[in-house]
Design an enzyme around this catalytic site. Structure first.
Site, mmCIF file in Angstrom:
data_model
loop_
_atom_site.group_PDB
_atom_site.id
_atom_site.type_symbol
_atom_site.label_atom_id
_atom_site.label_comp_id
_atom_site.label_asym_id
_atom_site.label_seq_id
_atom_site.Cartn_x
_atom_site.Cartn_y
_atom_site.Cartn_z
ATOM 1 N N GLU A 81 0.796 -1.227 0.000
ATOM 2 C CA GLU A 81 0.000 0.000 0.000
ATOM 3 C C GLU A 81 0.835 1.287 0.000
ATOM 4 O O GLU A 81 0.713 2.128 0.900
ATOM 5 C CB GLU A 81 -0.975 -0.021 1.189
ATOM 6 N N GLU A 198 -6.252 -8.359 -1.161
ATOM 7 C CA GLU A 198 -6.510 -8.056 0.243
ATOM 8 C C GLU A 198 -7.845 -7.334 0.340
ATOM 9 O O GLU A 198 -8.025 -6.277 -0.252
ATOM 10 C CB GLU A 198 -5.386 -7.166 0.790
#
Length: 264
Positions: A81, A198
């Site tokens: 991320e 995810e």
């Protein structure tokens, strides 16, 4: 490997849970006010590359196989991320440099970015899929980031609660649209497989404010609406992924992060 389970290993994290970018900046003696400096700081780059090299050359204690030759590893990811706020060029340059470095050392394994899948202003992809204006400033650009030649497959995450999807009043169909847009861009623009790697939800977002507060003190039976919301979220995601697999579309798989109605 006995159970034919393949791993995706990430080299570092933008968040601080395990040190991540902030730790690199601390080691580099950076005085920058934001973590953006990580993506252009020469000392951070050197340490990051050294870390990659050590990992790839590490010998598995049980099998005696170097990680860069280990078949139980499906892929590497550059960073979990990543966010370079209002500096998409710096993030793109960093991804390109590091992707090239990894592939120079390891041509055996697949490689991806590890990003959430947001689009930047002027992106060649589905900017309208973003949850809100703030996501335009993360520095990510799903299409440009995954168009890097050394990147083998595209990835995205899905956290509607964390992104404020429900509190912002966005449609309940946001998650489905997010998937549709990313798989479409992966197939039509990138020509690469897409992995929803995810995702999760607390279920709170689909309850009223009163219900959310009350659920913290509720009995197991009273938490049923929240559990149903969680189950429905996962059911809808899995159904869409399975449908794509059956029709050989872009979605290559999915990895749920949490399947219980608790905060991440």
């Amino acid at each position: 490997s006995l159970r034919d389970i393949k791993l995706i290993l990430v080299f570092t994290d933008y968040w601080e849970y395990n040190g991540g970018v902030a730790q690199y900046l601390d080691w580099a003696g950076s005085r920058a006010r934001t973590k953006n400096d990580f993506f252009s700081n020469s000392k951070c780059k050197m340490m990051y590359k050294n870390n990659i090299q050590r990992i790839l050359e590490r010998i598995n204690t049980y099998t005696g196989v170097r990680y860069r030759h280990d078949k139980s590893i499906m892929a590497w990811e550059l960073i979990n991320e990543p966010r370079c706020r209002n500096c998409p060029e710096e993030l793109q340059d960093w991804l390109e440099e590091m992707a090239h470095f990894v592939k120079f050392l390891d041509r055996t394994h697949l490689l991806s970015t590890g990003e959430e899948g947001f689009y930047s202003i002027g992106s060649g992809g589905s900017v309208d899929a973003n949850p809100e204006v703030w996501s335009l400033t993360t520095g990510q650009d799903f299409v440009a980031n995954h168009a890097i030649p050394e990147i083998d497959f595209a990835v995205a995450h899905l956290w509607p609660d964390n992104w404020g999807v429900f509190t912002l009043g966005l449609p309940a169909s946001f998650s489905e649209t997010w998937l549709v847009k990313h798989k479409s861009d992966s197939r039509a623009i990138l020509g690469k497989p897409f992995l929803l790697e995810e995702f999760g939800t607390t279920g709170n977002g689909q309850l009223s404010a009163v219900d959310q507060v009350g659920s913290r003190f509720a009995t197991t039976a009273e938490r049923a609406p929240r559990s149903v919301a969680v189950a429905e979220f996962y059911r809808s995601i899995f159904k869409q992924v399975e449908l794509d697999n059956e029709n050989e579309y872009a979605i290559a798989g999915d990895i749920s992060y949490s399947n219980t109605p608790v905060s991440r």
